[in-house]
Structures are given as C-alpha cells and as structure tokens.
Motif scaffolding. Structure first.
Motif, PDB file in Angstrom:
ATOM      1  N   ALA A  50      -2.319  20.094  -4.685  1.00  0.00           N
ATOM      2  CA  ALA A  50      -1.117  19.924  -3.859  1.00  0.00           C
ATOM      3  C   ALA A  50      -1.493  19.820  -2.385  1.00  0.00           C
ATOM      4  N   THR A  51      -2.454  20.619  -1.956  1.00  0.00           N
ATOM      5  CA  THR A  51      -2.889  20.589  -0.547  1.00  0.00           C
ATOM      6  C   THR A  51      -3.532  19.244  -0.217  1.00  0.00           C
ATOM      7  N   ILE A  52      -4.376  18.758  -1.119  1.00  0.00           N
ATOM      8  CA  ILE A  52      -5.085  17.485  -0.879  1.00  0.00           C
ATOM      9  C   ILE A  52      -4.095  16.334  -0.774  1.00  0.00           C
ATOM     10  N   ILE A  53      -3.146  16.258  -1.726  1.00  0.00           N
ATOM     11  CA  ILE A  53      -2.214  15.108  -1.718  1.00  0.00           C
ATOM     12  C   ILE A  53      -1.233  15.207  -0.546  1.00  0.00           C
ATOM     13  N   ALA A  54      -0.917  16.441  -0.122  1.00  0.00           N
ATOM     14  CA  ALA A  54      -0.049  16.603   1.059  1.00  0.00           C
ATOM     15  C   ALA A  54      -0.771  16.140   2.322  1.00  0.00           C
ATOM     16  N   LEU A  55      -2.070  16.461   2.425  1.00  0.00           N
ATOM     17  CA  LEU A  55      -2.841  16.006   3.583  1.00  0.00           C
ATOM     18  C   LEU A  55      -3.019  14.487   3.564  1.00  0.00           C
ATOM     19  N   LEU A  56      -3.175  13.915   2.362  1.00  0.00           N
ATOM     20  CA  LEU A  56      -3.341  12.454   2.265  1.00  0.00           C
ATOM     21  C   LEU A  56      -2.058  11.714   2.662  1.00  0.00           C
ATOM     22  N   SER A  57      -0.903  12.379   2.509  1.00  0.00           N
ATOM     23  CA  SER A  57       0.347  11.722   2.916  1.00  0.00           C
ATOM     24  C   SER A  57       0.421  11.540   4.434  1.00  0.00           C
TER      25      SER A  57
ATOM     26  N   PHE B   6       0.833  -1.211   0.000  1.00  0.00           N
ATOM     27  CA  PHE B   6       0.000   0.000   0.000  1.00  0.00           C
ATOM     28  C   PHE B   6       0.868   1.263   0.000  1.00  0.00           C
ATOM     29  N   SER B   7       2.043   1.166   0.595  1.00  0.00           N
ATOM     30  CA  SER B   7       2.999   2.276   0.522  1.00  0.00           C
ATOM     31  C   SER B   7       3.415   2.532  -0.922  1.00  0.00           C
ATOM     32  N   SER B   8       3.638   1.441  -1.677  1.00  0.00           N
ATOM     33  CA  SER B   8       4.010   1.568  -3.089  1.00  0.00           C
ATOM     34  C   SER B   8       2.893   2.218  -3.896  1.00  0.00           C
ATOM     35  N   ILE B   9       1.638   1.824  -3.621  1.00  0.00           N
ATOM     36  CA  ILE B   9       0.489   2.414  -4.325  1.00  0.00           C
ATOM     37  C   ILE B   9       0.410   3.912  -4.030  1.00  0.00           C
ATOM     38  N   SER B  10       0.626   4.282  -2.783  1.00  0.00           N
ATOM     39  CA  SER B  10       0.584   5.696  -2.396  1.00  0.00           C
ATOM     40  C   SER B  10       1.677   6.498  -3.111  1.00  0.00           C
ATOM     41  N   HIS B  11       2.893   5.952  -3.164  1.00  0.00           N
ATOM     42  CA  HIS B  11       3.987   6.658  -3.832  1.00  0.00           C
ATOM     43  C   HIS B  11       3.768   6.740  -5.340  1.00  0.00           C
ATOM     44  N   LEU B  12       3.122   5.722  -5.917  1.00  0.00           N
ATOM     45  CA  LEU B  12       2.804   5.791  -7.347  1.00  0.00           C
ATOM     46  C   LEU B  12       1.857   6.950  -7.638  1.00  0.00           C
ATOM     47  N   GLY B  13       0.988   7.242  -6.674  1.00  0.00           N
ATOM     48  CA  GLY B  13       0.120   8.403  -6.825  1.00  0.00           C
ATOM     49  C   GLY B  13       0.923   9.689  -6.929  1.00  0.00           C
ATOM     50  N   TRP B  14       1.952   9.832  -6.100  1.00  0.00           N
ATOM     51  CA  TRP B  14       2.817  11.024  -6.153  1.00  0.00           C
ATOM     52  C   TRP B  14       3.564  11.101  -7.489  1.00  0.00           C
TER      53      TRP B  14
END
Length: 346
Positions: free
Chosen positions: A279-286, A181-189
């Motif tokens: 940018a704000t949304i993806i930063a909060l999701l991190s 799931f960490s890999s999936i999250s980083h693929l989003g970035w």
C-alpha cells in the motif's frame, strides 16, 4: 463516416460487451470480445489517416493474439477439468494463460506497449471508448475468475503498471498519450485489490470512467491534442478549462474530490490484508501521476506559451457546454461526500 456504418459499429459494441458480461460459457465470452474488436476497428480507422490505419492494424493484431490466448486457456482448462464454465477456471496453467490474455487486452504492464500508440493514432471520442467501455468486458472476466488467480503475480503487475504509468507519462507532450499512461496507472490500482475485494475493483473502474469521460469530452470540445495548444485553450471556453483543472486533480486522487475515494478504499483494504508495504509503495507511485496531472492543469489554466508577434489569438467561441459533459464533470468532482452510502450498502 457513414451514419449507418457508425450506428452498426456502436450497436455491435453494445452487443459484444453484453454477450461477454452476461455469458457463463468461455466460447460465448470469447465471441463477445471478438465482436467488440471487429466493431471498434472502423471507428479507429475512420479518418483514413496513415496513423489511424496503423493504429487499427496494431489493435487488430494485439487483440487477436489476446483472444487466441484466452481461447487456448479455456480449452486447456476444459481439457483437464471438463468444464467450460467461466467460474470453474481452476487449472494453474489456464489461470496463468488467462491472466496474460486479459492483461494484453487491458494494457497492463508488461503488455502495455500497444495502448498509448493506438490512442495517439485515433480520435478523442474513439479513444474514450478504448479507455473506458472496451475495458469493461475483460475486467468482468477478471472479476469472475478472481478466486483462481495468482495474487503475487497480480500484485507484481499492478505495482509495475502504477510505476510505469506514472513514470512514462512525465515526459509526454500529447494529451492522448498522457491519458493512456493514466489509464495504465489506474489499471494497476484496480488489479492490486482484485483478489481481495473484487467489488472494490468494480467501484474503482466505475469512478475511473466517471472521471475520464468528462476529460475526453472537454478536450474534444476545445479541440486540444497537445500541451502547447492547451496553453491557449482558456480563451475558447474559460469556465470549461477551469473545471478541467479540477477534473485532472480528481483523476490524480486529491482528497476533496471524487478520485480520492477509490484510492482511499484500496489503501484501507490493503492495510486490512496486512499488505502495508505494498500500500505504501503504490501510494508513493501515485505521486508520479500527480506530477503530470499538475503539469496538465498548469498548462491548461496558468500558462501562456511564448508567442511570436504574428500569432493569431484564439478568441472565445459561442460553443455551449453540453448537458452530458456538465453532468459528468459534476460527478467527477463532487462524489466524495456520497462515500458513506457506499459503506452502507451490503
């Protein structure tokens, strides 16, 4: 596993990746991806455990479907445009089909279901290959076709991947699923910045690999597959377990460590593109990812599980940390001071 068979599989992996990365023709790129798929299957199923056989079967079916869709996309483009060149993908239907095919291969949301299950069914070393080396050829194809892809679709998938990667990792107890799931999250970035700055996607992928490789190698060294066993892993190699905490925090993107660099650059680039809300949304999701990385670090270094009186202690082993692991650990923690060199390169 037979050494000759292992050597053949690893050589085929290098060959398939090289063919895909260096090709200009869609059929050659497809051939390289197929070689990769066939080469990794023996490594996934080498333990002959039912879970490993199930993982190999799922991987083959998913990758075969994605490869067929990729070939259909390139054929549709050639039908309308008359070009088999990878960089000449211009037909809208072909672009949509290609985005779907590559998303299936990478495990982007909503085509992510196969990745955690397959990583859970295989060994840590094979999981390392699945999470890093085998993602490089599809990402290369995305980079080559990035000017033609739909930015709105990619941004939506990227935000969904960052959200699901963080959210689904919260209640996991298996370290391999957490890393999936960490890999999936980083693929989003990586995907969110693909259309605007492809080089930044590549930098993010390289740094993700640098941070993920030592974590997999460390977990393999201390033989840890669950959070409960991670709680007593510090008795085996204390120094390695202590640095594991720093590596996990680096993967989460905390400022003094290497993992902060790609997220900082991506947020900066998104702001330049007037995409501040995204940018704000993806930063909060991190922050969701940060929570389960902190949970892993907490289990690895601070806690001991409730044990019965008859529990046998795991005493320190005489295993020494390999030079390769130590090198990757250093890179995954201390690369942030080198960031001015990245800005200085043309």
């Amino acid at each position: 596993m037979n050494p000759q068979a292992k050597l053949l599989s690893i050589t085929s992996l290098f060959l398939g990746s090289t063919i895909t990365i260096t090709s200009n023709h869609w059929v050659m790129a497809w051939t390289g991806l197929e070689i990769n798929t066939l080469a990794i299957l023996p490594l996934i199923s080498k333990s002959h455990h039912p879970r490993a056989i199930e993982a190999a079967t799922k991987y083959f079916l998913v990758q075969a479907a994605a490869s067929a869709l990729l070939l259909f996309s390139s054929m549709t483009n050639a039908w309308y445009i008359g070009q088999w060149d990878i960089t000449q993908l211009t037909h809208p239907t072909s672009c949509l089909l290609l985005t779907t095919a590559i998303s299936i291969k990478l495990g982007l949301v909503p085509f992510h279901f196969w990745f955690p299950e397959i990583l859970q069914g295989t060994s840590l070393t094979t999981g390392l290959l699945l999470a890093t080396a085998l993602k490089f050829p599809p990402i290369t194809l995305l980079l080559l076709t990035s000017p033609s892809l739909n930015p709105t679709l990619l941004t939506t998938m990227a935000v969904a991947s960052a959200a699901l990667g963080g959210w689904a990792g919260l209640n996991q107890t298996q370290t391999r699923k957490i890393l999936a799931f960490s890999s999936i999250s980083h693929l989003g970035w990586m995907t969110i910045i693909l259309v605007y700055n492809p080089k930044l996607t590549l930098i993010t992928f390289y740094l993700y690999c640098l941070m993920t490789i030592p974590i997999f190698l460390t977990l393999d060294t201390i033989k840890t597959l669950k959070l409960t066993t991670m709680s007593t892993a510090w008795t085996k190699i204390p120094s390695l377990t202590a640095t594991l905490m720093l590596m996990l925090l680096s993967l989460a993107g905390l400022p003094p460590l290497t993992g902060f660099l790609p997220k900082w650059l991506i947020i900066q680039e998104l702001t330049k593109q007037e995409m501040t809300p995204t940018a704000t949304i993806i930063a909060l999701l991190s922050l969701l990812g940060l929570f389960f990385y902190l949970r892993l670090a907490y289990c690895a270094t601070i806690t001991l599980p409730p044990n019965s009186i008859n529990h046998m202690k795991q005493w320190q082993t005489n295993k020494s940390t390999k030079m390769l692991t130590a090198t990757f650990i250093t890179l995954s923690i201390m690369l942030l001071p080198l960031s001015p060199m990245i800005f200085a390169t043309p």
